[in-house]
Write a protein that holds these residues in place. Sequence first.
Motif, PDB file in Angstrom:
ATOM      1  N   PHE A 269      39.501  60.706  31.461  1.00 29.31           N
ATOM      2  CA  PHE A 269      38.157  60.623  30.896  1.00 29.31           C
ATOM      3  C   PHE A 269      37.407  59.409  31.440  1.00 29.31           C
ATOM      4  CE2 PHE A 269      35.160  58.873  27.849  1.00 29.31           C
ATOM      5  CZ  PHE A 269      34.369  59.974  27.576  1.00 29.31           C
ATOM      6  N   GLU A 270      38.070  58.279  31.496  1.00 28.15           N
ATOM      7  CA  GLU A 270      37.436  57.059  32.004  1.00 28.15           C
ATOM      8  C   GLU A 270      36.916  57.281  33.424  1.00 28.15           C
ATOM      9  OE1 GLU A 270      38.577  52.351  31.919  1.00 28.15           O
ATOM     10  OE2 GLU A 270      40.070  53.710  32.789  1.00 28.15           O
ATOM     11  N   LYS A 271      37.732  57.913  34.262  1.00 28.04           N
ATOM     12  CA  LYS A 271      37.323  58.198  35.637  1.00 28.04           C
ATOM     13  C   LYS A 271      36.145  59.158  35.650  1.00 28.04           C
ATOM     14  CE  LYS A 271      39.199  59.877  40.042  1.00 28.04           C
ATOM     15  NZ  LYS A 271      40.422  60.395  40.729  1.00 28.04           N
ATOM     16  N   ARG A 272      36.200  60.176  34.808  1.00 30.89           N
ATOM     17  CA  ARG A 272      35.129  61.174  34.761  1.00 30.89           C
ATOM     18  C   ARG A 272      33.816  60.547  34.286  1.00 30.89           C
ATOM     19  NH1 ARG A 272      36.492  67.278  33.387  1.00 30.89           N
ATOM     20  NH2 ARG A 272      34.448  68.232  33.674  1.00 30.89           N
ATOM     21  N   ALA A 273      33.921  59.561  33.409  1.00 24.89           N
ATOM     22  CA  ALA A 273      32.726  58.888  32.898  1.00 24.89           C
ATOM     23  C   ALA A 273      32.148  57.907  33.914  1.00 24.89           C
ATOM     24  CB  ALA A 273      33.046  58.166  31.600  1.00 24.89           C
ATOM     25  N   GLY A 274      32.870  57.653  34.999  1.00 17.53           N
ATOM     26  CA  GLY A 274      32.377  56.757  36.044  1.00 17.53           C
ATOM     27  C   GLY A 274      32.596  55.297  35.760  1.00 17.53           C
ATOM     28  N   ALA A 275      33.505  54.995  34.836  1.00 17.22           N
ATOM     29  CA  ALA A 275      33.796  53.598  34.498  1.00 17.22           C
ATOM     30  C   ALA A 275      34.975  53.101  35.329  1.00 17.22           C
ATOM     31  CB  ALA A 275      34.106  53.461  33.021  1.00 17.22           C
ATOM     32  N   GLN A 280      33.558  48.194  31.223  1.00 19.50           N
ATOM     33  CA  GLN A 280      32.453  49.086  31.579  1.00 19.50           C
ATOM     34  C   GLN A 280      32.359  50.257  30.604  1.00 19.50           C
ATOM     35  OE1 GLN A 280      32.501  50.392  35.648  1.00 19.50           O
ATOM     36  NE2 GLN A 280      32.559  48.319  36.501  1.00 19.50           N
ATOM     37  N   LEU A 281      33.506  50.768  30.205  1.00 15.91           N
ATOM     38  CA  LEU A 281      33.510  51.894  29.274  1.00 15.91           C
ATOM     39  C   LEU A 281      32.906  51.471  27.935  1.00 15.91           C
ATOM     40  CD1 LEU A 281      34.498  54.802  29.692  1.00 15.91           C
ATOM     41  CD2 LEU A 281      36.611  54.180  28.507  1.00 15.91           C
ATOM     42  N   ARG A 282      33.213  50.278  27.485  1.00 15.55           N
ATOM     43  CA  ARG A 282      32.653  49.782  26.223  1.00 15.55           C
ATOM     44  C   ARG A 282      31.148  49.530  26.333  1.00 15.55           C
ATOM     45  NH1 ARG A 282      37.792  46.251  24.581  1.00 15.55           N
ATOM     46  NH2 ARG A 282      38.517  47.532  22.825  1.00 15.55           N
ATOM     47  N   ALA A 283      30.675  49.287  27.518  1.00 13.60           N
ATOM     48  CA  ALA A 283      29.246  49.012  27.708  1.00 13.60           C
ATOM     49  C   ALA A 283      28.425  50.281  27.833  1.00 13.60           C
ATOM     50  CB  ALA A 283      29.053  48.148  28.957  1.00 13.60           C
ATOM     51  N   MET A 284      29.079  51.429  27.999  1.00 15.49           N
ATOM     52  CA  MET A 284      28.347  52.674  28.177  1.00 15.49           C
ATOM     53  C   MET A 284      27.684  53.125  26.881  1.00 15.49           C
ATOM     54  SD  MET A 284      30.723  55.008  30.706  1.00 15.49           S
ATOM     55  CE  MET A 284      29.495  56.319  30.678  1.00 15.49           C
ATOM     56  N   ASP A 285      26.595  53.866  27.022  1.00 20.25           N
ATOM     57  CA  ASP A 285      25.892  54.411  25.879  1.00 20.25           C
ATOM     58  C   ASP A 285      26.791  55.420  25.153  1.00 20.25           C
ATOM     59  OD1 ASP A 285      23.325  55.039  24.373  1.00 20.25           O
ATOM     60  OD2 ASP A 285      23.858  57.012  25.172  1.00 20.25           O
ATOM     61  N   ALA A 286      26.815  55.353  23.824  1.00 24.84           N
ATOM     62  CA  ALA A 286      27.694  56.225  23.043  1.00 24.84           C
ATOM     63  C   ALA A 286      27.349  57.691  23.241  1.00 24.84           C
ATOM     64  CB  ALA A 286      27.611  55.850  21.565  1.00 24.84           C
ATOM     65  N   GLN A 287      26.073  58.010  23.309  1.00 26.65           N
ATOM     66  CA  GLN A 287      25.671  59.398  23.504  1.00 26.65           C
ATOM     67  C   GLN A 287      26.139  59.912  24.860  1.00 26.65           C
ATOM     68  OE1 GLN A 287      24.179  61.394  21.148  1.00 26.65           O
ATOM     69  NE2 GLN A 287      24.644  63.020  22.617  1.00 26.65           N
ATOM     70  N   ALA A 288      26.089  59.045  25.876  1.00 25.25           N
ATOM     71  CA  ALA A 288      26.555  59.442  27.203  1.00 25.25           C
ATOM     72  C   ALA A 288      28.053  59.740  27.178  1.00 25.25           C
ATOM     73  CB  ALA A 288      26.252  58.343  28.220  1.00 25.25           C
ATOM     74  N   LEU A 289      28.804  58.972  26.418  1.00 27.81           N
ATOM     75  CA  LEU A 289      30.241  59.226  26.290  1.00 27.81           C
ATOM     76  C   LEU A 289      30.495  60.580  25.642  1.00 27.81           C
ATOM     77  CD1 LEU A 289      31.452  55.702  25.120  1.00 27.81           C
ATOM     78  CD2 LEU A 289      31.870  56.746  27.352  1.00 27.81           C
ATOM     79  N   LEU A 290      29.714  60.901  24.611  1.00 23.71           N
ATOM     80  CA  LEU A 290      29.875  62.198  23.955  1.00 23.71           C
ATOM     81  C   LEU A 290      29.549  63.344  24.903  1.00 23.71           C
ATOM     82  CD1 LEU A 290      28.371  61.614  20.391  1.00 23.71           C
ATOM     83  CD2 LEU A 290      30.777  61.826  21.011  1.00 23.71           C
TER      84      LEU A 290
END
Length: 530
Positions: A269-275, A280-290
């Motif tokens: 998932f982390e790789k798919r999210a581009g983090a 970096q993953l913690r800094a991403m927008d929550a809606q984008a993670l969903l």
Amino acid sequence: MSPVSMRMRCILPAAVFAFAAASVAAADSAPTVVTATGSLSGTHDAATGLNEFMGIPYAAPPVGPLRWKPPQPVKGWTGTRQADRFGPRCMERGLYDDMVFRSNGMSEDCLYLNVWTPAKSLNEKLPVLVYFYGGGFNGGDGSEPRYDGAALAQRGIVTVTVNYRLDVLGFLALPALAKESPEHATGNYGLLDQAAALRWVQRNIAAFGGDPTQVTIGGESAGSMSVSALMASPLSKGLMQRAIGESGSIISNLKPRPLALSKQQGEAFEKRAGAQSLEQLRAMDAQALLEVAGEKDVPEFMPTIDGYFFPKPPKVIYQAGEQAHIPLLVGSNSQEGKYTNLLNDKAPTPANYRAALEKKLGVNAPEALKFYPGKTEAEVKTSGTDFEGDDFIALSTWQWMNLHRKTGQAPVYYYYFTQARPAKRDGSAGADEGAVHSGEIEYALGNLSGNHVYAWRPVDEQVSQIMQGYWANFIKTGNPNGAGLPNWPAATSKDGGLLRQVIGADTHTIVDHHAARYEFLDRVEANVHL
């Protein structure tokens, strides 16, 4: 402070009851309580006589560096905090069309709970129900009208609903998260939230007239799974005295994933999210993670055997009798699934039915036909519906009931809910054929009037009164029986089966003989993905 260090703390005497004296008489009076972290001002409902406190923070907002960390203590406040509206619901993808929210929007800052209390003084020490919503661990909210606590509160129960983190924000597991954890654990943040809420109840519920030594936890679907999990976990099993499970447990086909698998899926998932890192993953927008979590082929985020909340698989815990030894009221519904799902909407012919079972069970299909026969169209509909319901959630419910009955050293009350909901008010659909998944909630919690979709009938109200009576008696005493209710014996062996209470238009006791089919499904579950 970690959940372990916070676990099993004494009730704080400083949690002081301070309901406004005028609140009993005047609808516009604002009841107040003083909790361990500060004063709260709620609302008084003159019609019900209840004091209600909504949007109470039980943990610090899990945002920024606290994303994917165990819930942290709430910071105290000065002055009086308004607790007159529901807090935000936790971030979710909106996967369920039957959910109605009264929440104040949606946010990562969502660790709030709600209290309905009939108490008028500190000394009442009323029994407490803490209820966890369903929604597959990726939806739901404590503000939903079907979970409203007013009806049971009017029966002398302090009722609490709790928000907990969901989906990727509640159940992501990563090696980097395990590395930063003192317990080397990752995942299960939503379950840790629930345990934190129960610790909050221990510290503060006396301020609302509740008795922290008489706490029942309850829930439906993922909420029921949560109850089975909280009973199993060493972090929480001492925080309640009774438990109610409506359709589902964290045993058998709904068991938590191995830690290694969850970490592997988390890294993907982390790789798919581009983090490139946890930071970096913690800094991403929550809606984008969903949104990434909702992409095709991304596994759902579910509980994990993390070595901390779950030191070992829950089934092993229950088999060893290491769960909380408390009374359990548990059961499932008559139409948890439907034959149309199994047949993929093909005609309910014996040939189509056999082909569907063979596709799902392979070499086990012939044995399945012994337990779920399909020689006629009528039999296909009945057996197919039974199979789908068992496959989905009734199997895990039975496993929980059966194991706790054998090792829990406490009574177990087993039910089968059969009341089908009536036709919709707008005429768009007729009555359900059976009691569908989640269909019992409004009956059990006394909230038929809050659901305006269905044209409720007098028989529905009668069933709801019986069910509320059972639930209220159990919450108060650990036994559902009481005056005016059909007798409900504990689940004990009789005539080669097990005593079980049918709850519906005709509420009565039966001898359930379905153990063999559940044992069959449990055997094949380990080798076949049902």
